[in-house]
Design a protein around this motif. Sequence first.
Motif, mmCIF file in Angstrom:
data_model
loop_
_atom_site.group_PDB
_atom_site.id
_atom_site.type_symbol
_atom_site.label_atom_id
_atom_site.label_comp_id
_atom_site.label_asym_id
_atom_site.label_seq_id
_atom_site.Cartn_x
_atom_site.Cartn_y
_atom_site.Cartn_z
ATOM 1 N N ASN A 198 34.771 21.344 10.178
ATOM 2 C CA ASN A 198 35.179 21.249 11.562
ATOM 3 C C ASN A 198 34.230 21.954 12.521
ATOM 4 O O ASN A 198 34.494 22.025 13.705
ATOM 5 N N VAL A 199 33.207 22.514 11.958
ATOM 6 C CA VAL A 199 32.244 23.146 12.835
ATOM 7 C C VAL A 199 31.365 22.056 13.419
ATOM 8 O O VAL A 199 30.644 21.372 12.721
ATOM 9 N N THR A 200 31.451 21.894 14.654
ATOM 10 C CA THR A 200 30.722 20.805 15.290
ATOM 11 C C THR A 200 29.267 21.185 15.465
ATOM 12 O O THR A 200 28.919 22.360 15.457
ATOM 13 N N PRO A 201 28.423 20.194 15.609
ATOM 14 C CA PRO A 201 27.014 20.516 15.854
ATOM 15 C C PRO A 201 26.852 21.424 17.056
ATOM 16 O O PRO A 201 26.008 22.300 17.078
ATOM 17 N N ALA A 202 27.711 21.204 18.042
ATOM 18 C CA ALA A 202 27.592 22.029 19.234
ATOM 19 C C ALA A 202 27.901 23.489 18.923
ATOM 20 O O ALA A 202 27.181 24.397 19.329
ATOM 21 N N SER A 203 28.967 23.670 18.159
ATOM 22 C CA SER A 203 29.328 25.048 17.844
ATOM 23 C C SER A 203 28.285 25.684 16.956
ATOM 24 O O SER A 203 27.983 26.857 17.062
ATOM 25 N N GLU A 204 27.746 24.863 16.057
ATOM 26 C CA GLU A 204 26.699 25.397 15.186
ATOM 27 C C GLU A 204 25.486 25.807 16.019
ATOM 28 O O GLU A 204 24.890 26.844 15.804
ATOM 29 N N ALA A 205 25.191 24.959 16.979
ATOM 30 C CA ALA A 205 24.054 25.264 17.826
ATOM 31 C C ALA A 205 24.296 26.553 18.593
ATOM 32 O O ALA A 205 23.381 27.355 18.782
ATOM 33 N N SER A 206 25.549 26.740 18.992
ATOM 34 C CA SER A 206 25.829 27.961 19.726
ATOM 35 C C SER A 206 25.650 29.179 18.832
ATOM 36 O O SER A 206 25.209 30.224 19.273
ATOM 37 N N LEU A 207 25.978 28.998 17.546
ATOM 38 C CA LEU A 207 25.754 30.103 16.613
ATOM 39 C C LEU A 207 24.268 30.413 16.511
ATOM 40 O O LEU A 207 23.848 31.556 16.542
ATOM 41 N N VAL A 208 23.519 29.334 16.372
ATOM 42 C CA VAL A 208 22.091 29.526 16.213
ATOM 43 C C VAL A 208 21.505 30.180 17.450
ATOM 44 O O VAL A 208 20.687 31.089 17.367
ATOM 45 N N SER A 209 21.976 29.722 18.602
ATOM 46 C CA SER A 209 21.419 30.279 19.822
ATOM 47 C C SER A 209 21.743 31.760 19.952
ATOM 48 O O SER A 209 21.015 32.511 20.563
ATOM 49 N N LEU A 210 22.838 32.151 19.355
ATOM 50 C CA LEU A 210 23.197 33.562 19.400
ATOM 51 C C LEU A 210 22.562 34.337 18.263
ATOM 52 O O LEU A 210 22.856 35.487 18.020
ATOM 53 N N ASN A 211 21.709 33.628 17.498
ATOM 54 C CA ASN A 211 21.073 34.246 16.361
ATOM 55 C C ASN A 211 22.102 34.717 15.341
ATOM 56 O O ASN A 211 21.998 35.769 14.743
ATOM 57 N N LEU A 212 23.140 33.950 15.179
ATOM 58 C CA LEU A 212 24.165 34.308 14.203
ATOM 59 C C LEU A 212 23.969 33.457 12.968
ATOM 60 O O LEU A 212 23.426 32.372 13.018
ATOM 61 N N SER A 213 24.456 33.953 11.895
ATOM 62 C CA SER A 213 24.282 33.208 10.661
ATOM 63 C C SER A 213 25.223 32.019 10.630
ATOM 64 O O SER A 213 26.182 31.937 11.382
ATOM 65 N N LEU A 214 24.926 31.098 9.730
ATOM 66 C CA LEU A 214 25.760 29.909 9.601
ATOM 67 C C LEU A 214 27.130 30.290 9.067
ATOM 68 O O LEU A 214 27.301 31.354 8.474
ATOM 69 N N PRO A 215 28.102 29.436 9.246
ATOM 70 C CA PRO A 215 29.438 29.768 8.767
ATOM 71 C C PRO A 215 29.458 29.969 7.266
ATOM 72 O O PRO A 215 28.655 29.386 6.544
ATOM 73 N N TYR A 216 30.401 30.742 6.859
ATOM 74 C CA TYR A 216 30.597 31.003 5.437
ATOM 75 C C TYR A 216 30.888 29.699 4.713
ATOM 76 O O TYR A 216 31.653 28.875 5.179
ATOM 77 N N ARG A 217 30.262 29.530 3.549
ATOM 78 C CA ARG A 217 30.438 28.273 2.839
ATOM 79 C C ARG A 217 30.905 28.479 1.408
ATOM 80 O O ARG A 217 30.671 27.656 0.545
ATOM 81 N N GLY A 218 31.520 29.595 1.155
ATOM 82 C CA GLY A 218 31.991 29.873 -0.194
ATOM 83 C C GLY A 218 33.446 29.486 -0.379
ATOM 84 O O GLY A 218 34.053 28.872 0.502
ATOM 85 N N PRO A 219 34.021 29.834 -1.515
ATOM 86 C CA PRO A 219 35.386 29.422 -1.828
ATOM 87 C C PRO A 219 36.468 30.294 -1.181
ATOM 88 O O PRO A 219 37.621 29.903 -1.178
ATOM 89 N N TYR A 220 36.115 31.453 -0.661
ATOM 90 C CA TYR A 220 37.136 32.351 -0.095
ATOM 91 C C TYR A 220 36.774 32.731 1.340
ATOM 92 O O TYR A 220 36.368 33.868 1.601
ATOM 93 N N PRO A 221 36.907 31.827 2.244
ATOM 94 C CA PRO A 221 36.527 32.135 3.628
ATOM 95 C C PRO A 221 37.317 33.304 4.194
ATOM 96 O O PRO A 221 36.813 34.048 5.033
ATOM 97 N N SER A 222 38.537 33.471 3.732
ATOM 98 C CA SER A 222 39.366 34.528 4.305
ATOM 99 C C SER A 222 39.049 35.895 3.719
ATOM 100 O O SER A 222 39.495 36.905 4.229
ATOM 101 N N HIS A 223 38.300 35.889 2.641
ATOM 102 C CA HIS A 223 38.003 37.160 1.976
ATOM 103 C C HIS A 223 36.699 37.703 2.536
ATOM 104 O O HIS A 223 35.621 37.299 2.140
ATOM 105 N N THR A 224 36.817 38.618 3.452
ATOM 106 C CA THR A 224 35.621 39.062 4.176
ATOM 107 C C THR A 224 34.812 40.105 3.417
ATOM 108 O O THR A 224 33.699 40.411 3.798
#
Length: 572
Positions: A248-274
């Motif tokens: 559900n992360v849209t290209p736009a939101s991804e781009a906003s992450l990149v523009s903020l120099n943030l890493s890509l969203p978590y892509r593992g099996p436990y997103p809630s486990h920080t």
Amino acid sequence: MLALLLTPSVIGRVGRILQPRSFHARGQVANLIHSGPLGVEQKSSNEDVFVPCCFRPTIRVRKVRLVHRFHPVEKMVKSRALQAEVKRESGMKSDLQLESTSALLQPRKPRGNKVKPEPVILFVKREPEGQSPHVETRPQTRSFRNRVKTEPAEFSVKQEAQVVQESETRPSRRKTSVKVERKSEAEELAHLVKNEFTGREKLRRRKLDQVTERGCSESNSKKSKKAVDLDASVTDVATALVLVDATNVTPASEASLVSLNLSLPYRGPYPSHTSPHPEECEAVRDLLANLHGELPEYERHRISCPTIETSCLQIQEAAGSDSRPSVGAAEAPAPNAADLVAVERTPEEAVVVPTGHPRERRTVIDSLVGTLLSQNTTDNNSRKAFASLKRKFPSWHEVLEADPKDVQESIRCGGLAEIKAGRILNILKTLFEERGKLCMEYLRTMSNEEIKNELSRFKGVGPKTVACVLMFHLQRNEFPVDTHVFRISKALGWVPASADREKTYLHLNERIPDHLKFDLHCLFVTHGKKCPHCAKRQTKKPKDVECPLANWRSKVSKLRFRSSPLLTNGSE
DNA sequence: ATCCAAGGGACTGTGATTCA
DNA sequence: TGAATCACAGTCCCTTGGAT
């Protein structure tokens, strides 16, 4: 009469006798046996599988179907296309032709509910004229399949190359909803656990939350609720209800992450486990490093100077690969195409990167076989076995041509000689058949994902073996999870209690910062073997020896529990 | 010196679950 | 209802090392 004896177990065995190693192919046999009288050829418009009357060990399963089912095809498309592009750019002739074979495969009839018809692309290796094209298939072993499946919908994060046959009739089962609740508690926990949590990191997390919150919708289906890992909710309850859906992360939101120099969203099996947080990783690394000091046995695997492999990576990165840069790659000079050609064309024995560092004298096959030999035995024995093998057969061609019993004898000191010899010979044979030479240096130019796919094809090469080859021998940022790492990670609460090794691997590879992976892995293994409290074999625990992780665990768990309403309510 | 349980990683078998 | 999928326990076979 016969049908009565055909329990699933028998059917499974029959499937194995009938040759296909593929779980799926065995399933097809089972289905046939279930659905019709034995010995009668069965054909359906969709399956194209037949079993001869006398149960001869021949079975025909449509190859494209297997590829279709198990390949993370889109990823492969992307990486192969990239590889071809890299080679083109570097003046090399690509030996792979990308061919869309959508026309070859009819879309599967929607049977059951799980499998979303995926785009199908086959890669047909260019063969000399007159020979039939070689279709690269993929192993369908259970462990491999599980590994692929536990990976989240990674390629849906990015806009993949528009491949054929997209049927968007219903959402994938893996598309989970996102529900953000009790965010303030999550922040509180983060603050409690990590006093040194930087403002920048907080900002990063807040932005991430915002982005995912925006792009996601709430779901109230039972299935989605089940997708929330319960253990995760115990160990990290404050954020347990946050489920990040990469799809559900849209290209736009991804781009906003990149523009903020943030890493890509978590892509593992436990997103809630920080957990583990980067600061936590660093603290544990420091604790263990203080305890165990330097680990010279691992130092030779740490990259020390620019090599062709790092240089190759640079080319990839320059071409936009998503592979992670290897340690030291930044300092490596850009290679030229001649380097790559040399790597590809040189016989495996001669592939030596002239840096003078002993590690680089190992070829990729050496590394793979060495890691394979290290399975189920001690380092010492596996080293002896490898040395014995190389002493008896200085080149891999000699191994391939040797009597399997001689190979077994040469590695007997490493244990499981018959099994390991068979696996080694299988790898060499497959390589020679596919490429006409015993050389795996082409892996050095591949991304991590491609290498995983490539190596996992071989029987006996599992996720841990692949990860070890990647980390120790290709200097990639990987975090192999062996029994020690698995045990300690669980004890530290870095993964949910229910996590298995493969999910632990996927989770920790996402959470642990790249620059700490090598150190942490080596330290965990060493600690897992040496520490009387953390070793698996726990007999007598000396009272005078303290484990620094014990204090760490209690400290962190107190902080976590204090902020956990579920636990304080006693509902664990 | 002998016994025996544990450890090691990849793979398999099987019951449960999901859903069109 | 049945195909597809998931999760977990068990198997393989040898070595290691603690206990007796």
